[in-house]
Every structure is written in C-alpha cells, then in structure tokens.
Design a protein around this motif. Structure first.
Motif, short mmCIF file in Angstrom:
data_model
loop_
_atom_site.label_atom_id
_atom_site.label_comp_id
_atom_site.label_asym_id
_atom_site.label_seq_id
_atom_site.Cartn_x
_atom_site.Cartn_y
_atom_site.Cartn_z
N ILE A 132 0.85 -1.20 0.00
CA ILE A 132 0.00 0.00 0.00
C ILE A 132 0.88 1.24 0.00
CG2 ILE A 132 -1.85 -1.19 1.25
CD1 ILE A 132 -1.08 0.53 3.73
N ASP A 133 0.28 2.33 -0.40
CA ASP A 133 0.99 3.61 -0.43
C ASP A 133 0.73 4.31 0.91
OD1 ASP A 133 2.03 6.08 -0.84
OD2 ASP A 133 0.93 6.50 -2.69
N PHE A 134 1.72 4.29 1.79
CA PHE A 134 1.51 4.85 3.14
C PHE A 134 1.23 6.34 3.13
CE2 PHE A 134 1.84 1.88 6.63
CZ PHE A 134 2.17 0.71 5.97
N SER A 135 1.63 7.01 2.04
CA SER A 135 1.40 8.47 2.01
C SER A 135 -0.09 8.78 1.92
CB SER A 135 2.16 9.10 0.85
OG SER A 135 1.57 8.70 -0.38
N THR A 136 -0.90 7.77 1.58
CA THR A 136 -2.36 8.01 1.49
C THR A 136 -3.09 7.62 2.78
OG1 THR A 136 -2.84 5.77 0.68
CG2 THR A 136 -2.25 7.44 -0.98
N THR A 137 -2.34 7.20 3.79
CA THR A 137 -3.00 6.71 5.00
C THR A 137 -3.06 7.74 6.13
OG1 THR A 137 -0.93 5.81 5.94
CG2 THR A 137 -2.24 4.33 4.53
N ASN A 138 -2.51 8.92 5.90
CA ASN A 138 -2.41 9.89 7.00
C ASN A 138 -3.67 10.74 7.14
OD1 ASN A 138 0.17 8.97 7.35
ND2 ASN A 138 1.13 10.64 6.22
N PRO A 139 -4.16 10.89 8.37
CA PRO A 139 -5.30 11.80 8.57
C PRO A 139 -4.89 13.25 8.32
CG PRO A 139 -4.58 10.86 10.69
CD PRO A 139 -3.71 10.26 9.62
N GLU A 140 -5.88 14.09 8.14
CA GLU A 140 -5.61 15.51 7.90
C GLU A 140 -4.84 16.10 9.08
OE1 GLU A 140 -9.18 17.46 6.49
OE2 GLU A 140 -8.17 19.40 6.81
N GLY A 141 -3.83 16.85 8.79
CA GLY A 141 -3.06 17.49 9.86
C GLY A 141 -2.01 16.59 10.49
N TRP A 142 -1.78 15.43 9.93
CA TRP A 142 -0.88 14.43 10.52
C TRP A 142 0.56 14.95 10.61
CZ3 TRP A 142 -1.48 10.56 13.58
CH2 TRP A 142 -0.58 9.50 13.67
N GLU A 143 0.95 15.71 9.61
CA GLU A 143 2.35 16.18 9.61
C GLU A 143 2.61 17.14 10.78
OE1 GLU A 143 -0.31 18.61 7.34
OE2 GLU A 143 0.19 16.49 7.11
N LYS A 144 1.54 17.73 11.31
CA LYS A 144 1.71 18.64 12.45
C LYS A 144 1.42 17.94 13.78
CE LYS A 144 0.91 23.08 10.24
NZ LYS A 144 -0.22 23.60 9.45
N ASP A 145 0.99 16.70 13.71
CA ASP A 145 0.63 15.97 14.93
C ASP A 145 1.88 15.57 15.70
OD1 ASP A 145 -1.40 14.22 16.52
OD2 ASP A 145 0.23 12.84 16.01
N SER A 146 1.82 15.69 17.03
CA SER A 146 2.96 15.23 17.84
C SER A 146 2.49 14.88 19.24
CB SER A 146 4.05 16.30 17.89
OG SER A 146 3.56 17.43 18.59
N ASN A 147 3.39 14.30 19.98
CA ASN A 147 3.15 13.93 21.37
C ASN A 147 2.70 15.16 22.17
OD1 ASN A 147 3.32 13.01 24.01
ND2 ASN A 147 5.43 12.27 23.85
N PRO A 148 1.50 15.13 22.75
CA PRO A 148 1.04 16.32 23.49
C PRO A 148 1.67 16.45 24.87
CG PRO A 148 -0.59 14.58 23.61
CD PRO A 148 0.51 14.06 22.73
N PHE A 149 2.42 15.42 25.30
CA PHE A 149 2.92 15.40 26.67
C PHE A 149 4.38 15.82 26.73
CE2 PHE A 149 4.71 13.52 30.49
CZ PHE A 149 3.77 13.93 31.44
N LYS A 150 4.63 16.80 27.58
CA LYS A 150 6.01 17.20 27.85
C LYS A 150 6.24 17.08 29.35
CE LYS A 150 6.45 18.86 23.56
NZ LYS A 150 5.61 17.76 22.99
N GLY A 151 7.26 16.37 29.72
CA GLY A 151 7.54 16.23 31.15
C GLY A 151 8.23 14.93 31.44
N ASN A 152 8.44 14.70 32.73
CA ASN A 152 9.02 13.43 33.15
C ASN A 152 7.94 12.36 33.22
OD1 ASN A 152 11.76 14.32 33.68
ND2 ASN A 152 10.90 15.46 35.41
N ILE A 153 8.38 11.12 33.22
CA ILE A 153 7.39 10.03 33.25
C ILE A 153 6.53 10.11 34.51
CG2 ILE A 153 9.08 8.37 34.25
CD1 ILE A 153 7.59 6.19 32.57
N ASN A 154 7.09 10.60 35.62
CA ASN A 154 6.27 10.63 36.84
C ASN A 154 5.32 11.84 36.88
OD1 ASN A 154 8.27 12.51 37.37
ND2 ASN A 154 8.52 11.92 39.51
N ASP A 155 5.37 12.66 35.84
CA ASP A 155 4.32 13.68 35.68
C ASP A 155 3.10 13.09 34.98
OD1 ASP A 155 5.94 15.76 36.74
OD2 ASP A 155 6.92 16.03 34.80
N ALA A 156 3.28 11.87 34.46
CA ALA A 156 2.20 11.22 33.72
C ALA A 156 1.23 10.50 34.66
CB ALA A 156 2.79 10.21 32.73
#
Ligand code: CA
Length: 664
Positions: A132-156
C-alpha cells in the motif's frame, strides 16, 4: 501477560543461571547480520523490490497475489541471494494493491509461506502482506501531529485499557464499539448523560492511555468478526501491522492503518498521549511463526536439547541478544513511534530481553522524542538461558537509565498478594505490610527511614531514581481491584470496599514514581471474579458505563485524586536524593498506619508541608501531628484539592480505611 513475582528472580539466582548461549544455539553466532532499510519491501520509481534475510535458505521466492486470501498467486518471482545473505527480487511496476508472501527452502524443504517479519500492511488475519501507499493513510493534519505530553514520566498518569473493554458495552454510547475509531468519537455518554469515551478520559484527567496489544495478533479470527471473539492479544503475529479486528474492514489493508492513525490523532488533539503494549518476548507460534518461516531457529533461545526454551510460559522466547533480533525490536518500536506517533512502549515480560537491548531501545526512542516513555514488567514467567545478570529485571533497573519497571512491591503490599485471592493487604487491614508500602511510597529508592530487609518482595533499594518505578494496585492481569476486594473482604459492604479502593489508589497516586491505573476502576468496574480474562467474553470484560452514574462518588474521588497529584509536584520528585531529604516518615505506634510529610516546598510545591496519613484499619485511629494551621484536602473517603476544611493539628482522628491529607 501473566505475572510472576520477584521470587522467581531469587530462585533463579539460587539455582545459578545457564550458559549465555547453549550449544545448540552457538551456530547462530556465526550468521552475518543485515539491517539495510531495503528489507522486506521497497516501492520506488524503479518498481517494487523484495528482500528477505535468510542465511540458511538454498532457494527463495516471492508469491504475488491479487487478493488477501484464497486463490493462487498470479506470479511467483524467484529470488537471488547476495553476499550479504539477503535474497532479493524486483519487478519494474509499482504493485500497489497487490499482496505477497515469501517462501524459503531450508534443509532441502520448502517452508510454508510467510508475509515476512517486516510486513507493514496485511490483509485478513495477516496471512499475506500488502503493498500500500503509506502516504495516502495519513489523517488531515498528521504532519503537524505530535506527542502532546512534555515532562518526566512521573508527571504522567497512565490509564491501561483494552479497546473492547472500553467501548463494547451498549452503555458506552459509542458507535464504533471495540474499534480504534471508538477513541475518535466526542460527545458520547451513558444513558444518564455522563461522559464516556474520549470525553471521559479528559474529564478524569489522565495524561496517557496505555493500549493493550494493538499490533496484529493471532487469536481473533478477522474473517469472522460477527463472532465477537475477545482476546487480550499477547499472541503476536505481525509486529509492525495494526490488529485487523480493531479496524472496520480487516480485508482492506489500508483501513486499519488509517484508523489507528486517526485514533492517535484524535487523542493527541485532546491532549492525551498513547502508549502501546509490545510483546517481543515470544510469538504465538513456534515452528510456524514468521520468524521461524524466515530464518528457522535464529530468533529464539533453545535448551541444550534444541527444544524451545520458554521464559514466557507461552511456548518459546525470543533471543534479543542476537543481533538481528535486537535490531528487529529497536527498528519496530522506532517504526511505531515515527509512522504512528506512538508516545510510549510497555514491554511485556521485559526481563526476557537483555539489558543492553533495552538500553538501546530507550536510547533510539529518546532520540526521536525525549518524551517517549519505556517501561515494562521486570520479570519473566519462567527460567531462561539468558543469565540473570543480563536480564532486564526489576532488580537490574539501576543499569537501565530511562526505563521504568512495575512495582509488584506496592501492588501486593497494598491489596494483598495477587496469587491468593483471599489475602489482604495494608488497605484491607492486614498488618505487616507497612514497610513494603513505604518501599512503594519512596519508589524503591534508598531512604534512611525505610528498612528494605523487611520488604515482602524485594530486599534492597533497586531503583536509583523515582523515574524508574511504575506504581499500581491492579492492571489487566489478575483480579480487578473491585474483585480482589470482594474476595478478600469477607462480609463487607460495597461501601466498605469502595473505601478500600479509594485508600489503595490514594497510596498509589500520592507515592513517588509514576501512577498507573486499570481502565474502569474509577467507576468500580469488576470482571465478575475472573482473574485471567484474556479470552473471556464481553460479558466479563466490558466496562458497564452506567456504573459511572451508580458510583459517581467513586469517579469524583478518582478525578480529584488525579487533580491533586497533577497540581502538586511534591508527589513527583525526580531524584532519590530529593525524596530522602523532603519525604519524612513519622513514628507511628499503631499497626497498619503510615504517616509522612513532604517538607519544605518539596520539588517546588506551592504547599510548604503536606501531611499524608493512611489508616488501613477498619476502625478510626488517632495520630499526632504538629499543631498549626492545616488545610484538609482528603478525609474520611472524600478528597478535594481546593480544601475540605481546616485543622489545628495535635491529635487528629483518621477515619477507618481512609487517607487523611493536609497541608500548611
Ligand atoms: Ca490479527
């Protein structure tokens, strides 16, 4: 995955460990490893290229198909072996939409077809890999998507869930029940209008969901989804492909890829990070696994007689110390992090893997994103040829900076031993667990007031940092907290058991280290007393979301408990030295009572001193605290970080089976 206590580690030590590589495995040491990025499949302007590493094969071929199952190949391509032991074949067309398998001849015998070990897309039941062509599998805005969490693991705050448990019950109000897409639906409620689904997660305040195995596993028949089969998924088939039964159309290989990405994107958009449970320690099959059908024997450990060794208790164990297996694990998690934006990995039976591999895994992931977390079960389910000192054991975590392990110490001490349903713990009134609970409170780090020789499970401070410890009192394994309390608190009322659950989780959520909870405990879900529900029906495993209304007090307690932790860094110190300095235990004469202070604005907290007192007894106790102007935030089974009243200190009463938390 079923758990084994730390006792096994000590047993193995006493028995002595086997040689690092048994005689029957020695021949693998001479194999030339290969890790070019062209392994498995490449589609580019010059066509479609296949490559498979199989040093002992004498012939190899690629079978090309129009469909994901049934029918005959429309073409079979012979492969040619290079000096690098890799077999290759190419065609000049881009074969998007087609399916393929490899077939290898080893020891004069053609092995069964395999989609290969690096397949990234597959059809129904993962029998054939898909192009399959993986470039067609990304939802809209995927290139700007990232981990929303910043911090140490014990902040989780980590919330462990199975896709089906979470959404399959009619009360979830969710349309895509049991699917990846269930976690993309906003505004869902139960019949009383209480939030469910992704809105529920936000309301509860967890930072991460930890999803049970979501790669393509073996047990649920994707060709027969109306049968509504259930499985936890600890039976890996294709490690780099999402599980088909969680997609709306397993026959379409792009659908599961797209839908899993939509799930991640939707959670990220709501500020929730995604951790995946990974099970590289064993495969569902032995001789018929994709590893065995590619390079027989190489990816596994064996006993002296050549049989599969079985530290997983599932029939085999993989050999992470061998170069191709080590690289395989590292490349696989990197792939999930990059292609699917996965924010953390929970390693099942991590101690089957060697320390060096786990350190390389953590380093590779931190290079992609320092906020990716790695943790795992620091034990095995059986003995292994891998020497004890090389295993990624809980007791060896000091050699694994940046990796955390589950604390079975706090788990069993708070609620009673996991393997004995009737056994009680600190929160249910059994004395003798105080010191082990303290080990949990200080996240298994060295502390001048904690006597590790009195620990139930571990006898030394195995963590060098609180960032290496995951605290919990229940997970998918064993009895749910609700069921454990029902079985151990004979003659108790539901209200008494809910108090015990609140106390147990309050210990977890105020302890140093990282808190982890099992989905649905916030509404007091049960599993009808079934302790190993890995293939039990929905009637056992589904969370009934009407409980959120019935047990609304319980939910509100959990929500406020999480808020207390997230608003107060004193509960999240980042070094053993800080904990030794700022966390001070009080002398308490009564059994089953623990009292301590978090002092001097610990870890930059706005509160100067926080007093935390746990009473595991079924009657009130009196505890002496300094006189002063205290504000109460938890008392008698209630909690509110904004305050529940004030106290002048001195002799204070702590209600039965509850936590008293105050600050000044
Ligand atoms: Ca599957």
């Amino acid at each position: 995955m079923k758990i084994t206590a730390g006792a096994l580690f000590w047993g193995a030590l006493l028995c002595g460990s086997a040689a690092e590589s048994v005689a029957s495995d020695k021949r693998f040491d001479s194999f030339t490893a290969y890790n070019g990025s062209d392994l498995e499949l490449t589609v580019n302007s010059s066509g479609t290229h296949f490559a498979v590493w199989s040093p002992e094969a004498t012939e190899a071929e690629v079978l090309l198909y129009n469909t994901d199952r049934n029918g005959k190949p429309f073409t079979t391509l012979p492969m040619t072996q290079g000096a690098d032991k890799v077999w290759r074949a190419s065609v000049s067309e881009q074969l998007y939409g087609k399916f393929y398998t490899f077939r290898l001849k080893v020891n004069g015998k053609w092995l069964d077809e395999t989609p290969g070990i690096y397949a990234k897309a597959a059809g129904t039941n993962g029998q054939r890999a898909a192009i399959i062509d993986f470039s067609t599998t990304n939802p809209e805005g995927w290139e700007k998507d990232s981990n929303p969490f910043k911090g140490n693991i014990n902040d989780a705050v980590i919330y462990e869930m199975h896709h089906r448990d979470f959404s399959i019950h009619p009360s979830s109000g969710i349309a895509h029940k049991g699917k990846f897409l269930a976690l993309t639906e906003p505004y869902t409620t139960n019949s009383h209008g209480d939030k469910t689904g992704i809105d529920h997660l936000k309301e509860l305040g967890v930072t991460h969901i930890h999803i049970l195995p979501s790669y393509d596993y073996n047990s649920v028949d994707e060709a027969n989804l109306p049968a509504n089969e259930y499985n936890w998924g600890y039976d890996p088939w294709n490690y780099n492909v999402p599980e088909g039964s969680y997609s709306t159309d397993p026959a379409n290989p792009a659908t599961r890829v797209k839908e899993m990405k939509e799930m991640v994107k939707s959670l990220h958009d709501q500020g929730i990070a995604v951790i995946m449970d990974v099970v590289y320690n064993h495969t569902a099959n032995n001789d018929n696994s994709n590893f065995s059908l590619t390079a027989p024997g190489y990816f596994y450990r064996h006993r002296e007689d050549g049989s599969y060794s079985d530290a997983s208790g599932c029939g085999n164990e993989t050999a992470s110390e061998r170069q191709m297996m080590r690289d395989y694990i590292i490349n696989s998690v990197k792939y999930w992090a990059k292609e699917y934006h996965i924010d953390g990995f929970r390693f099942d039976l991590m101690a089957i893997h060697d320390i060096e591999t786990m350190n390389q895994v953590a380093a590779a992931l931190k290079e992609i994103d320092p906020n990716i977390f790695v943790y795992g079960e620091g034990w095995t389910a059986g003995d292994s040829p891998l020497p004890v000192e090389k295993r990624a054991l809980k007791e060896n975590v000091s050699k694994m900076e940046g990796i955390a392990v589950f604390s079975d110490d706090i788990r069993d001490a708070v609620k009673g031993h996991y393997s004995n349903a009737q056994d009680r713990g600190f929160a249910t009134g059994k004395p003798g667990n105080e010191e082990t609970v303290k080990i949990g409170i200080v996240a298994s780090t060295a502390h001048p007031q904690v006597d590790y020789s009195k620990g139930n499970n571990s006898k030394f401070a195995y963590a060098t940092s609180p960032l290496q410890i995951i605290n919990y009192v229940s997970c998918h394994d064993d009895l749910t907290l609700t069921d454990k309390l029902a079985k151990s608190m004979e003659g108790s009322t539901e209200a008494e058991r809910q108090r015990a659950a609140r106390l147990a989780q309050t210990i977890v959520f105020t302890s140093q280290g990282t808190p982890f909870m099992f989905a649905g405990e916030e509404v007091f879900r049960d599993k009808k007393g079934v302790h190993n529900s890995y293939k039990s029906p929905d009637s056992i495993n589904a969370i009934n979301w009407e409980l959120k209304n019935i047990n609304s007090d319980q939910f509100n307690y959990y929500k406020n408990l999480i808020r207390l932790r997230r608003e107060h860094p004193a509960f999240r110190m980042t070094s053993a030295q800080d904990i030794a300095k700022h966390l001070v235990f009080d002398e308490v004469k009564a059994d089953n009572v623990i009292s301590y202070s978090l002092k001097d604005h610990a870890n930059g907290d706005s509160w100067k001193e926080i007093k935390v007192i746990f009473n595991g007894n079924p009657e009130a106790v009196t505890v002496k605290i300094p006189k002063g102007q205290w504000t109460i935030v938890a008392n008698d089974g209630m909690i509110n970080p904004d305050g529940l009243g004030t106290s002048k200190g001195g002799q204070v009463s702590v209600a039965p089976t509850s936590a008293l938390i105050l600050y000044r």
